[in-house]
Design an enzyme around this catalytic site. Structure first.
Site, mmCIF file in Angstrom:
data_model
loop_
_atom_site.group_PDB
_atom_site.id
_atom_site.type_symbol
_atom_site.label_atom_id
_atom_site.label_comp_id
_atom_site.label_asym_id
_atom_site.label_seq_id
_atom_site.Cartn_x
_atom_site.Cartn_y
_atom_site.Cartn_z
ATOM 1 N N LYS A 64 0.832 -1.207 0.000
ATOM 2 C CA LYS A 64 0.000 0.000 0.000
ATOM 3 C C LYS A 64 0.860 1.247 0.000
ATOM 4 O O LYS A 64 1.826 1.344 0.762
ATOM 5 C CB LYS A 64 -0.910 0.035 1.228
ATOM 6 N N ALA A 221 0.679 10.576 15.507
ATOM 7 C CA ALA A 221 2.136 10.457 15.341
ATOM 8 C C ALA A 221 2.469 9.166 14.616
ATOM 9 O O ALA A 221 2.323 8.074 15.167
ATOM 10 C CB ALA A 221 2.821 10.499 16.698
ATOM 11 N N SER A 293 -0.461 3.768 17.981
ATOM 12 C CA SER A 293 -0.595 3.053 16.711
ATOM 13 C C SER A 293 0.047 3.839 15.576
ATOM 14 O O SER A 293 -0.217 5.033 15.410
ATOM 15 C CB SER A 293 -2.076 2.821 16.394
#
Length: 323
Positions: A64, A221, A293
């Site tokens: 991706k 972030a 995450s």
């Protein structure tokens, strides 16, 4: 498959289950996932992240390219975030599908926060403080509404106009009250959960604002140099991450690590370890929990494979030979 094709085949409930499965697969060593490659494009206020993975379960390689260009809406009438996914047959390298990845990225990122809340937030969490009023400020809350009894959303962003649009859209979509806030402290104050979704490079959320029992979902972030929350918060929180190495390098976790406020050993768990029962989730009502995450390719892969399977069964998308 176009964006509309993908949208017709994806719901938040699907996304939550897909992300749950992807986290567990990663921590069961059923995935090969190289480091994320990032390209900063400062002259055009943008960035590109390239993520790839090989799922042994699906026998699929996923690549991706996700782009974030913050001036897109004003300069080009395009979304801030765009993404494109290619699936390859892992047995022979043949491309199986090219699909729009923007919708998948939005949903899987939102679902990640929702899955974290299932195991780390208090079950009675009803108030969400949201920092930022963009796409992920919407997707995170949509996922949280699926898993917890959310009644009030308090939102702050630098743009008063964006706050107003957010209030109107989310009240209509979710049927909950949205309070627009003039300061980030107002949004965080008394919140059961705090979600940060900005590209900030300076801390917005302060340590003294976070009360016992709060669950923090740090999403913005995802590149070296970014920071949304004061690093000292990590020193008194139970910290879970999606991918330890990436979060230490480019996630919110990079900041307390570099400041020597915490060490690698202070990170409680990767989220997949908690879902598999190898590590504990929330164990006390008053503990502060934090989920960091940066996003994982296996999330994209698992969701894209699910959509690809649905599309082939239902005849959705355009067929054409690659070779």
């Amino acid at each position: 498959m176009s964006k509309s094709d993908v949208e017709s085949l994806l719901t938040m409930k699907d996304a939550l289950e897909s992300v749950r499965q992807s986290y567990m697969a990663y921590n069961q060593n059923k995935v090969t996932q190289p480091p994320i490659m990032s390209i900063d494009v400062p002259h055009h206020n943008g960035e590109v992240d390239i993520k790839a993975s090989y799922s042994y379960q699906d026998e699929v390689i996923c690549v991706k390219a996700a782009v974030g260009f913050w001036d897109n809406p004003k300069r080009y009438q395009l979304p801030t975030g765009l993404a494109f996914i290619t699936l390859y047959d892992a047995r022979n390298g043949l491309p199986l599908c090219i699909m729009d990845g923007t919708h998948i990225t939005r949903y899987r990122t939102g679902a990640a926060g929702g899955i974290s809340a299932q195991v780390l937030a208090r079950p009675d969490s009803r108030i969400v403080g949201v920092i930022g009023a963009g796409e992920q400020a919407r997707m995170q809350v949509m996922a949280l509404k699926e898993v917890l009894p959310i009644e009030l959303i308090k939102v702050w962003s630098r743009s008063e106009e964006q706050r107003g649009h957010y209030k109107q859209e989310m009240e209509g979509l979710l049927g909950v009250t949205v309070l627009t806030c003039d300061t980030p402290e107002e949004a965080v104050n008394s919140a059961d959960m705090v979600v940060t979704t900005t590209p900030s490079k300076e801390p917005i959320v302060r340590d003294e604002w976070i009360q016992p029992g709060t669950h923090i979902i740090a999403i913005g972030a995802d590149m070296e140099g970014k920071q949304e929350i004061e690093a000292r918060i990590f020193a008194r929180a139970k910290v879970a991450v999606d991918h330890l190495a990436e979060c230490m390098k480019r996630g919110e976790t990079q900041n307390p690590i570099r400041s020597n406020l915490i060490q690698k050993s202070n990170i409680h768990a990767e989220l997949g370890e908690i879902l598999l029962g190898r590590k504990a989730g929330r164990v006390r009502h008053d503990e502060i929990t934090l989920f960091d995450s940066t996003g994982m390719s296996i999330q994209d892969s698992t969701m894209a494979c699910m959509i690809y399977k649905k599309a082939t069964e239902m005849g959705i998308g355009s067929q054409f030979p690659f070779i």
